[in-house]
Design a protein around this motif. Structure first.
Motif, PDB file in Angstrom:
ATOM      1  N   LEU A 105      47.890 -21.019 -10.174  1.00 39.01           N
ATOM      2  CA  LEU A 105      47.715 -22.365 -10.723  1.00 39.01           C
ATOM      3  C   LEU A 105      46.676 -22.427 -11.839  1.00 39.01           C
ATOM      4  O   LEU A 105      46.392 -23.503 -12.355  1.00 39.01           O
ATOM      5  N   GLY A 164      52.231 -28.578  -7.418  1.00 36.18           N
ATOM      6  CA  GLY A 164      52.382 -27.831  -8.657  1.00 36.18           C
ATOM      7  C   GLY A 164      51.105 -27.710  -9.458  1.00 36.18           C
ATOM      8  O   GLY A 164      51.099 -27.127 -10.548  1.00 36.18           O
ATOM      9  N   SER A 165      50.023 -28.269  -8.948  1.00 30.22           N
ATOM     10  CA  SER A 165      48.746 -28.204  -9.669  1.00 30.22           C
ATOM     11  C   SER A 165      47.609 -28.056  -8.672  1.00 30.22           C
ATOM     12  O   SER A 165      47.734 -28.416  -7.492  1.00 30.22           O
ATOM     13  N   GLU A 199      52.219 -20.064  -0.929  1.00 30.74           N
ATOM     14  CA  GLU A 199      52.723 -21.298  -0.332  1.00 30.74           C
ATOM     15  C   GLU A 199      53.097 -21.118   1.139  1.00 30.74           C
ATOM     16  O   GLU A 199      52.960 -22.047   1.953  1.00 30.74           O
TER      17      GLU A 199
END
Length: 537
Positions: A64, A120-121, A188
């Motif tokens: 990220l 996503g961040s 994840e």
């Protein structure tokens, strides 16, 4: 507990035998050992998350594009939310029932874990990590409240021992599971693993758990008390977390720590005036409960503060992979898994005082032993001290938990559970920060001398500061291309020797704290539990 109201006054006993399974149409609902299984599955998520995420942080940072400060918030945000909300979460369980609180915590923890996996961040990860900490705070006091309501006094120690063993097993599995998932799947998956565990806890909770409520539970919330205590806990934990970066004498550090003291003083005053206080101060008239709470702080200070350095020692000094480092810690965590139920049985027969004092003396000896580790210490020597550490901590974790929860009235069992967990969080944060400062100071003192002894050219300015910070983690500096291997080895040896010197001093300080905790253990005694509350409000 059945739908009938349970009285918990001085002369009142609960309307049922807490260790007797219910009969009739309810089936297995409320069965003590199945209750233990259910809450253990839920709390396992929180314990596993504490160590598994640390392994994933480098992968999260790389994927990220997070800054070092952002990655710190992935851990700090979770710990802050957990520490700040624990006692309030316990009060919520006392007010609305521990079953409902546990179910909300399990569902929320699984849901926020899924959200982190799909984030996503780095900002989204941090946001949901904070929410995850809030739901984790709901789980732990509720679990202790449910155990307190399900088991009679003579079996509560064994139940807490097994519960502690599950936490130990989950903590031990974290680095290994995390390393395997990050290496073979992705970061994840470290969070996705909580989804099936959370669903199992939710299903078992709906089927097995029987709610624990008492007629003496508060009917309203002490909102000013919640705000004051939450503010005090936030300023305390945040000040501790940032002190090694800012400096202990920095005005910002002093503002946060001073603000925490002031807010806690105002909170204590308000509790004497509130109609239904968040934490009735009469709770602390129980000397064993007060001693157990402080004992938990000191134990966590010594344990978490000392063990923090061991992972860097194994990975950076000995060059182990994360999975290998986790395997090398198994003698300690394995003894905690085995020792917790045994400690529960021993405490049931002897009471908590002797096992707690003996455990802290074992822990003191283990800390002193680990202070003798060198850059080339073998697995056998390390395992010896790790085993002794696990043996020492088991009776302390089980005994201190029983002392705190067992010496509180049943209607405050959630608050007592939150108090126990908050004491551990504060102690662990304080130990990591204080022992980290002790270690950093020692490394700063000895590194220039060790560097010069190795025959290496002096390093100055920003380069020297970078070298010093790397040495505090045991990381040898990268050598320029073409550097002779002898010089590379000399740099690594100077850094590793300096790191071990700092680690040794930190373990000596931890040993002194552990010895003080052993003395405090003399003030503990078994709680009244089912026979009626030890403290009357």
């Amino acid at each position: 507990m059945s739908s009938s109201v349970v009285k918990t006054g001085k002369a009142d006993a609960p309307s049922r035998s807490a260790g007797t399974p219910p009969t009739g149409s309810r089936g297995l609902q409320g069965h003590p050992w199945l209750t233990l299984l259910t809450v253990a599955v839920g709390v396992m998520m929180v314990a596993l998350d504490g160590t598994v995420v640390a392994i994933a942080n480098p992968a999260i940072q790389a994927d990220l594009g997070a800054s070092p400060a952002d990655i710190q918030w992935v851990t700090s945000g979770y710990l802050l939310a957990l520490a700040v909300f624990l006692i309030t979460a316990g009060k919520i369980g006392d007010r609305f029932g521990h079953k409902s609180t546990f179910l909300v915590g399990a569902a929320g923890f699984a849901a926020t874990s899924a959200a982190i996996g799909f984030a996503g961040s780095i900002q989204t990860v941090i946001l949901f990590r904070v929410l995850q900490g809030l739901f984790g705070a709901l789980l732990q006091p509720a679990a202790l409240g449910l155990l307190r309501g399900a088991f009679p006094a003579e079996k509560l120690n064994m139940a807490i021992g097994i519960w502690g063993g599950v936490i130990g097993a989950s903590t031990a599995a974290g680095p290994i599971v995390g390393g395997l998932l990050v290496e073979h799947v992705n970061w994840e998956s470290v969070f996705f693993i909580n989804i099936p565990v959370g669903l199992i806890a939710l299903a078992l909770g709906l089927w097995i758990l029987r709610d624990v409520k008492t007629e003496n539970a508060a009917k309203s919330f002490d909102i000013p008390g919640i705000v004051l205590l939450s503010g005090a806990m936030f300023m305390l934990v945040w000040g501790i977390i940032k002190a090694p970066v800012w400096g202990w004498g920095d005005p910002a550090t002093l503002v946060f720590l001073g603000g925490a003291v002031l807010a806690m003083a105002v909170f204590a005053f308000w509790q004497t005036k509130a109609k239904e206080p968040l934490i009735p101060l009469s709770l602390f008239r129980s000397v064993p409960l007060s001693a157990g709470t402080l004992l938990m702080v000191l134990m966590a200070f010594a344990f978490f503060g000392g063990v923090f350095f061991v992972t860097f020692y194994l990975q950076n000094v000995h060059g182990m992979a994360p999975v290998d480092a986790g395997v090398h810690l198994l003698p300690m965590t394995g003894m905690m898994i085995v020792g917790a139920p045994v400690a529960g049985a021993a405490i049931g027969k002897l009471g908590p005082r002797i096992p707690i004092v003996a455990g802290m003396l074992f822990t003191t000896a283990a800390m002193l032993g680990m202070s003798t580790l060198s850059t080339d210490s073998g697995t056998g020597v390390m395992s010896l001290w790790f085993v002794l550490m696990g043996l020492g901590l088991s009776p302390v974790m089980v005994g201190a938990t029983e002392v705190i929860v067992g010496n509180a009235p049943l209607e405050l069992s959630g608050v007592a559970g939150g108090l126990q967990q908050a004491a551990m969080q504060v102690g662990g944060s304080l130990g990591t920060a204080v022992l980290g400062a002790v270690m950093a100071s020692k490394v700063t003192d000895v590194l220039p001398e060790n560097w010069a002894k190795a025959g290496l050219p002096p390093v100055r300015g920003a380069q020297a500061e970078g070298l010093n910070q790397a040495a505090q983690l045991g990381i040898a500096p990268p050598a320029p291309a073409g550097t002779p291997q002898q010089a590379v080895d000399a740099m690594a040896n100077a850094v590793h020797t300096s790191f071990v010197s700092g680690m040794s001093l930190a373990f000596v300080v931890a040993a002194v704290v552990a010895l003080a905790a052993a003395g405090l253990g003399l003030l503990t005694k078994r709680g009244a539990n089912d026979a009626g509350p030890a403290v009357h409000i």
